[in-house]
Design an enzyme around this catalytic site. Structure first.
Site, short mmCIF file in Angstrom:
data_model
loop_
_atom_site.label_atom_id
_atom_site.label_comp_id
_atom_site.label_asym_id
_atom_site.label_seq_id
_atom_site.Cartn_x
_atom_site.Cartn_y
_atom_site.Cartn_z
N ARG A 168 0.82 -1.21 0.00
CA ARG A 168 0.00 0.00 0.00
C ARG A 168 0.86 1.26 0.00
O ARG A 168 0.38 2.34 -0.34
CB ARG A 168 -0.98 0.00 1.18
CG ARG A 168 -1.90 1.24 1.19
CD ARG A 168 -3.13 1.14 2.10
NE ARG A 168 -2.97 0.26 3.22
CZ ARG A 168 -2.29 0.54 4.35
NH1 ARG A 168 -1.71 1.72 4.48
NH2 ARG A 168 -2.21 -0.34 5.30
N TYR A 213 -15.54 19.48 -13.64
CA TYR A 213 -15.95 18.08 -13.67
C TYR A 213 -17.17 17.85 -12.77
O TYR A 213 -17.29 18.43 -11.70
CB TYR A 213 -14.78 17.20 -13.22
CG TYR A 213 -15.11 15.74 -13.29
CD1 TYR A 213 -15.47 15.15 -14.50
CD2 TYR A 213 -15.10 14.95 -12.15
CE1 TYR A 213 -15.80 13.81 -14.56
CE2 TYR A 213 -15.43 13.61 -12.21
CZ TYR A 213 -15.79 13.05 -13.42
OH TYR A 213 -16.13 11.73 -13.48
N ASP A 248 -6.40 20.91 -12.61
CA ASP A 248 -6.87 19.64 -13.18
C ASP A 248 -6.56 19.71 -14.68
O ASP A 248 -7.19 20.46 -15.42
CB ASP A 248 -8.37 19.47 -12.93
CG ASP A 248 -8.89 18.12 -13.46
OD1 ASP A 248 -8.32 17.60 -14.44
OD2 ASP A 248 -9.88 17.61 -12.90
N LYS A 288 -8.54 9.13 -19.00
CA LYS A 288 -8.94 9.76 -20.25
C LYS A 288 -7.79 9.69 -21.27
O LYS A 288 -7.28 8.63 -21.52
CB LYS A 288 -9.38 11.20 -19.97
CG LYS A 288 -10.32 11.34 -18.75
CD LYS A 288 -11.68 10.74 -18.94
CE LYS A 288 -12.52 10.69 -17.67
NZ LYS A 288 -12.69 11.94 -16.95
C1 LIG Z 1 -13.01 12.13 -15.59
C2 LIG Z 1 -12.51 13.35 -14.91
C3 LIG Z 1 -12.20 13.32 -13.54
C4 LIG Z 1 -12.41 12.09 -12.70
O1 LIG Z 1 -11.57 11.04 -13.07
P1 LIG Z 1 -11.85 9.50 -12.71
O2 LIG Z 1 -10.65 8.83 -13.24
O3 LIG Z 1 -13.14 9.13 -13.37
O4 LIG Z 1 -11.98 9.42 -11.22
C5 LIG Z 1 -11.71 14.48 -12.99
N1 LIG Z 1 -11.55 15.61 -13.69
C6 LIG Z 1 -11.85 15.68 -14.99
C7 LIG Z 1 -11.66 16.97 -15.73
C8 LIG Z 1 -12.35 14.56 -15.64
O5 LIG Z 1 -12.68 14.63 -16.93
#
Ligand SMILES: *Cc1c(COP(=O)(O)O)cnc(C)c1O
Length: 390
Positions: A48, A104, A173, A198
């Site tokens: 972990r 998001y 982000d 993504k």
């Molecule tokens: C999809 C997304 C998230 C969350 O990511 P996960 O991998 O689904 O937890 C956060 N910020 C943005 C801009 C996203 O597109």
């Protein structure tokens, strides 16, 4: 590594020194614990805390986030695990956090949770650098640029300067751009955060997230948080992600080029309104985007007249899956309003451009638009059918 091109950097990122008879990228290490006698000191003790497969991936992401610089990356089980690790490791009851109000769709849930912990949350839109007005007394500014799904862009350098002046940390982000599209640490941010579910991994088959920092003390906070909550990626996911990074530049370049071509086609269609793509010179974000982005992303957003038209369009597409998420090699699109939560019109479409041949994808989109508005198919209809049907 700092003088190399992005493609060269991507294929070599995070690889260990060559060793006779060893693979180029070592396979995933499956271990809950490691042999350990005597004093329990690292690098690898318990699964972990650390894992060698994470170490390779973390080095790779760090090289992409800040070429030639000393930075530290921490990988997580998902983007949300990475986001909450930054927020919850930094803020305490009584602190103030500034979030975007168009980011998001899980951010409102984060907001509720922070509020329940006694944290004051202020929100403003991404566009027009509106978060600037909320910084006084804030502990942390959260930026999402380009924003998902509205694709607004804010001036990251300007917001960072004002936030630091006000004594606030800044997290960006960077999910939509990926590190080869935008490097938040170079723009002054303290944390570069992303969902690697993504475009970063790009195949729509794993969930993953990361946080990269320059300041070792901030990294220590984030790592401690990961250890406390245990939001760790499996070694198989970490290895697949590293393997996927080798094609990051190939995939993203192709996707961005086609995304711009799609935006140009959509700009010429009467039935399309509210078109957004930060790389389109006519886009309201273009001026800021060219100053801070190196590639403009694979997502294009636009509106059709209403819910029914949007649903007919999605149903008529043959090369594009109706699915959420974005950044993958297979194009997807969805009517974003079906989720609730985002302040978008009923006919709003978020279109994620994949790695298909641009001619095929654009022909499919044009034909689906014709069908959605009840226009008889033109020349492109016939040729698309001819190539798709046996
Ligand atoms: C999809 C997304 C998230 C969350 O990511 P996960 O991998 O689904 O937890 C956060 N910020 C943005 C801009 C996203 O597109």
């Amino acid at each position: 590594m700092s003088t190399m091109g992005d493609g060269t950097r991507a294929v070599r990122a995070g690889l260990p020194e060559p060793e006779q008879y060893e693979p180029t990228l070592p396979g995933p290490v499956f271990a809950a614990h490691f042999h350990l006698s005597g004093e329990p000191v690292g690098p690898y003790t318990y699964g972990r805390d650390t894992n060698p497969t994470w170490t390779h991936l973390e080095r790779a992401i760090g090289e992409l986030e800040a070429p030639g610089e000393e930075v530290s990356t921490t990988v997580f089980a998902s983007g949300m695990a990475a986001i909450t690790a930054v927020l919850l490791s930094q803020v305490r009851t009584g602190d103030t956090v500034v979030l975007p109000d168009d980011g998001y769709q899980a951010l409102p849930l984060v907001r509720e949770q922070l509020t329940a912990f006694g944290v004051e949350v202020r929100t403003a839109p991404t566009g027009g650098d509106a978060q600037l007005a909320l910084l006084e007394g804030a502990k942390l500014l959260w930026i999402e640029s380009p924003s998902n799904p509205g694709l607004d862009v804010c001036d990251i350098r300007r917001l960072v300067a004002a936030a630091h002046e006000a004594g606030a940390l800044v997290a960006v982000d960077n999910t939509l751009a990926t590190p080869i599209g935008q490097r938040p640490l170079e723009l002054g941010a303290d944390f570069s955060v992303a969902s690697d579910t993504k475009g970063m991994t790009g195949h729509g088959d794993i969930l993953l997230g990361h946080v990269t920092c320059r300041d070792p003390l901030l990294t220590a906070d984030v790592r401690r948080w990961r250890k406390v909550v245990g939001a760790i990626p499996g070694p198989m996911e970490a290895w697949l992600a590293h393997r996927s990074l080798a094609t990051l530049q190939l995939r993203i370049d192709r996707q961005c080029t086609t995304a711009l071509a799609l935006a140009e086609v959509l700009a010429g269609r009467d039935e399309v309104t509210g078109l957004r793509y930060p790389g389109l010179p006519a886009d309201p974000s273009y001026g800021v985007a060219v100053r801070q982005m190196r590639r403009f992303g694979s997502v294009v957003s636009f509106e059709l007249a209403d819910r029914e038209t949007a649903e007919r369009f999605l149903a008529a597409l043959r090369l594009v899956d109706d699915a959420t998420s974005f950044g993958g090699v297979r194009s997807t699109a969805e009517r974003r309003g079906r989720w609730g939560g985002d302040a978008v019109p009923e006919g709003f479409i978020r279109f994620s451009v994949g790695a298909e041949d641009a001619e095929d994808l654009l022909a499919d989109v044009e034909r689906a638009l014709d069908e959605a508005v009840g226009r008889a198919g033109g020349v492109s209809d016939g040729s698309a059918r001819a190539t798709l049907l046996p």
